[in-house]
Design a protein around this motif. Structure first.
Motif, PDB file in Angstrom:
ATOM      1  N   ASP A 159       0.830  -1.214   0.000  1.00  0.00           N
ATOM      2  CA  ASP A 159       0.000   0.000   0.000  1.00  0.00           C
ATOM      3  C   ASP A 159       0.859   1.256   0.000  1.00  0.00           C
ATOM      4  OD1 ASP A 159      -2.325  -1.402  -0.036  1.00  0.00           O
ATOM      5  OD2 ASP A 159      -2.832  -1.096   2.071  1.00  0.00           O
ATOM      6  N   GLY A 160       2.156   1.089   0.275  1.00  0.00           N
ATOM      7  CA  GLY A 160       3.070   2.230   0.337  1.00  0.00           C
ATOM      8  C   GLY A 160       3.324   2.638   1.772  1.00  0.00           C
ATOM      9  N   SER A 161       4.585   2.833   2.114  1.00  0.00           N
ATOM     10  CA  SER A 161       4.920   3.168   3.502  1.00  0.00           C
ATOM     11  C   SER A 161       4.362   4.517   3.925  1.00  0.00           C
ATOM     12  CB  SER A 161       6.441   3.149   3.693  1.00  0.00           C
ATOM     13  OG  SER A 161       7.071   4.098   2.848  1.00  0.00           O
ATOM     14  N   SER A 162       4.160   5.420   2.983  1.00  0.00           N
ATOM     15  CA  SER A 162       3.615   6.736   3.330  1.00  0.00           C
ATOM     16  C   SER A 162       2.092   6.702   3.450  1.00  0.00           C
ATOM     17  CB  SER A 162       4.023   7.776   2.283  1.00  0.00           C
ATOM     18  OG  SER A 162       3.498   7.445   1.014  1.00  0.00           O
ATOM     19  N   ASN A 163       1.473   5.568   3.112  1.00  0.00           N
ATOM     20  CA  ASN A 163       0.017   5.428   3.188  1.00  0.00           C
ATOM     21  C   ASN A 163      -0.409   4.413   4.243  1.00  0.00           C
ATOM     22  OD1 ASN A 163      -0.511   7.202   0.979  1.00  0.00           O
ATOM     23  ND2 ASN A 163       0.065   5.569  -0.426  1.00  0.00           N
ATOM     24  N   CYS A 209       3.529   7.089  10.545  1.00  0.00           N
ATOM     25  CA  CYS A 209       3.442   6.338   9.294  1.00  0.00           C
ATOM     26  C   CYS A 209       4.647   5.416   9.159  1.00  0.00           C
ATOM     27  CB  CYS A 209       3.413   7.297   8.103  1.00  0.00           C
ATOM     28  SG  CYS A 209       1.796   7.482   7.352  1.00  0.00           S
ATOM     29  N   ALA A 210       4.510   4.424   8.293  1.00  0.00           N
ATOM     30  CA  ALA A 210       5.598   3.466   8.093  1.00  0.00           C
ATOM     31  C   ALA A 210       6.831   4.102   7.473  1.00  0.00           C
ATOM     32  CB  ALA A 210       5.118   2.302   7.234  1.00  0.00           C
ATOM     33  N   GLY A 228      -8.683   0.618   7.590  1.00  0.00           N
ATOM     34  CA  GLY A 228      -7.960   0.599   6.318  1.00  0.00           C
ATOM     35  C   GLY A 228      -6.690   1.429   6.334  1.00  0.00           C
ATOM     36  N   TRP A 229      -6.581   2.345   7.279  1.00  0.00           N
ATOM     37  CA  TRP A 229      -5.387   3.174   7.375  1.00  0.00           C
ATOM     38  C   TRP A 229      -4.190   2.371   7.862  1.00  0.00           C
ATOM     39  CZ3 TRP A 229      -5.618   8.979   8.126  1.00  0.00           C
ATOM     40  CH2 TRP A 229      -6.781   9.505   7.582  1.00  0.00           C
ATOM     41  N   PHE A 230      -4.440   1.191   8.436  1.00  0.00           N
ATOM     42  CA  PHE A 230      -3.368   0.399   9.037  1.00  0.00           C
ATOM     43  C   PHE A 230      -3.008  -0.859   8.237  1.00  0.00           C
ATOM     44  CE2 PHE A 230      -5.236   2.866  12.444  1.00  0.00           C
ATOM     45  CZ  PHE A 230      -4.127   3.322  13.139  1.00  0.00           C
ATOM     46  N   THR A 231      -3.737  -1.166   7.191  1.00  0.00           N
ATOM     47  CA  THR A 231      -3.427  -2.369   6.432  1.00  0.00           C
ATOM     48  C   THR A 231      -2.227  -2.114   5.518  1.00  0.00           C
ATOM     49  OG1 THR A 231      -4.977  -1.790   4.662  1.00  0.00           O
ATOM     50  CG2 THR A 231      -5.830  -3.118   6.482  1.00  0.00           C
ATOM     51  N   ARG A 232      -1.354  -3.086   5.426  1.00  0.00           N
ATOM     52  CA  ARG A 232      -0.133  -2.918   4.633  1.00  0.00           C
ATOM     53  C   ARG A 232      -0.322  -3.290   3.166  1.00  0.00           C
ATOM     54  NH1 ARG A 232       0.297  -7.712   7.362  1.00  0.00           N
ATOM     55  NH2 ARG A 232       0.831  -9.526   6.090  1.00  0.00           N
ATOM     56  N   ALA A 233      -1.366  -4.079   2.868  1.00  0.00           N
ATOM     57  CA  ALA A 233      -1.556  -4.536   1.489  1.00  0.00           C
ATOM     58  C   ALA A 233      -3.033  -4.673   1.153  1.00  0.00           C
ATOM     59  CB  ALA A 233      -0.847  -5.876   1.285  1.00  0.00           C
ATOM     60  N   GLY A 234      -3.848  -3.778   1.701  1.00  0.00           N
ATOM     61  CA  GLY A 234      -5.290  -3.877   1.493  1.00  0.00           C
ATOM     62  C   GLY A 234      -5.768  -3.232   0.215  1.00  0.00           C
ATOM     63  N   GLU A 237      -8.150   2.980  -0.971  1.00  0.00           N
ATOM     64  CA  GLU A 237      -7.871   4.350  -1.386  1.00  0.00           C
ATOM     65  C   GLU A 237      -7.972   5.249  -0.161  1.00  0.00           C
ATOM     66  OE1 GLU A 237      -6.914   5.555  -4.291  1.00  0.00           O
ATOM     67  OE2 GLU A 237      -6.897   3.586  -5.253  1.00  0.00           O
ATOM     68  N   ILE A 238      -6.830   5.699   0.330  1.00  0.00           N
ATOM     69  CA  ILE A 238      -6.800   6.504   1.553  1.00  0.00           C
ATOM     70  C   ILE A 238      -6.069   7.808   1.271  1.00  0.00           C
ATOM     71  CG2 ILE A 238      -5.894   6.625   3.905  1.00  0.00           C
ATOM     72  CD1 ILE A 238      -6.274   3.636   4.108  1.00  0.00           C
ATOM     73  N   ASP A 239      -6.705   8.884   1.673  1.00  0.00           N
ATOM     74  CA  ASP A 239      -6.119  10.210   1.486  1.00  0.00           C
ATOM     75  C   ASP A 239      -5.606  10.703   2.833  1.00  0.00           C
ATOM     76  OD1 ASP A 239      -5.327  12.634   0.501  1.00  0.00           O
ATOM     77  OD2 ASP A 239      -7.329  13.524   0.568  1.00  0.00           O
ATOM     78  N   LEU A 240      -4.320  10.462   3.111  1.00  0.00           N
ATOM     79  CA  LEU A 240      -3.748  10.903   4.374  1.00  0.00           C
ATOM     80  C   LEU A 240      -3.540  12.416   4.365  1.00  0.00           C
ATOM     81  CD1 LEU A 240      -1.050   8.159   5.101  1.00  0.00           C
ATOM     82  CD2 LEU A 240      -3.369   8.310   5.950  1.00  0.00           C
ATOM     83  N   PRO A 241      -3.750  13.088   5.508  1.00  0.00           N
ATOM     84  CA  PRO A 241      -3.543  14.539   5.548  1.00  0.00           C
ATOM     85  C   PRO A 241      -2.082  14.906   5.406  1.00  0.00           C
ATOM     86  CG  PRO A 241      -3.953  13.677   7.752  1.00  0.00           C
ATOM     87  CD  PRO A 241      -4.181  12.546   6.815  1.00  0.00           C
TER      88      PRO A 241
END
Length: 241
Positions: A159-163, A209-210, A228-234, A237-241
């Motif tokens: 999912d990306g370490s920044s997400n 964040c990771a 969903g903000w914590f899944t590594r491979a889910g 679509e999450i828009d982090l601030p």
């Protein structure tokens, strides 16, 4: 009878009442300013502590090729030791790490005496409370970076370490800092849960964040399932601030 003197008394009383009222108002405003300053300082402190934790986690990853497991188990699969203990050498806490006895559980007769030696990194500043408790907890579950006893590498975080979030404030959870206990993914419902991820001010939660970045989350920023903000491979679509 001195009528002039009598007429001056109500004026003096009004002046005293007015002065007291002004003093109360200014005292209240001064208290609010001090409180606001303490809140701002506490938020800044917690951001700094989470950044230190993130740096320690990445240093651990550089050495082992993976993040530490959420906990280390005994031969029967019972959690024995927390990730918070495993990263002590990467937080300039080598002596405390050497003092910890990995042959007994976290609450064994020797290790239990280390509770009051909690590193400052795991605590708050003004709102510290019980100094044996951690202010920060990981999200633990199979879909997370802290999946349990099995360590995870950055290459698995598709999912990306920044997400992907890994740790947050858990001021009210009451977790002893050496205990191999965090926030359970399956039971997590929302940011701001007093028994889960909750900040010192009940307004926002500071999270890590990771990729090592840190920011604050306000509950009204979240739409849908916050897990969903914590899944590594889910693939969410999450828009982090």
């Amino acid at each position: 009878m001195d009528h002039a003197s009598d007429s001056a008394k109500p004026k003096r009383r009004r002046w005293v009442y007015w002065s007291l009222g002004v003093a109360v108002i200014f005292g209240f405003l001064a208290w609010r300013v001090v409180l606001w300053g303490m809140h701002g300082t506490e938020a800044t402190w917690n951001r700094g502590m989470l950044k230190q934790i993130g740096l320690a986690l990445h240093t651990y990853h550089d050495e082992y090729g993976r993040f530490p497991p959420a906990y280390v188990t005994d031969k029967d699969g019972n959690p024995m030791h927390s990730w918070r203990v495993l990263i002590l050498p990467y937080m300039d806490q080598g002596a405390l790490y050497k003092a910890y006895d990995f042959s007994e559980p976290w609450d064994g007769p020797h290790n239990i005496r280390l509770l009051d030696k909690r590193p400052v990194t795991y605590g708050g500043r003004f709102y510290d409370g019980d100094k044996t408790k951690t202010h920060f907890a990981a999200m633990v579950g199979d879909p997370c970076i802290f999946r349990g006893a099995v360590p995870v590498s950055l290459s698995e975080v598709t999912d990306g370490s920044s997400n992907t979030l890994i740790i947050g404030e858990a001021v009210g959870a009451g977790i002893p800092w050496t205990e191999p206990r965090d926030i359970e993914f399956e039971k997590f419902t929302r940011f701001g849960d007093p028994n889960g991820l909750n900040g010192f001010d009940n307004i926002a939660v500071t999270v890590l964040c990771a990729d090592g970045s840190v920011f604050r989350i306000f509950a009204d920023q979240i739409d849908g399932d916050a897990r969903g903000w914590f899944t590594r491979a889910g693939g969410e679509e999450i828009d982090l601030p």
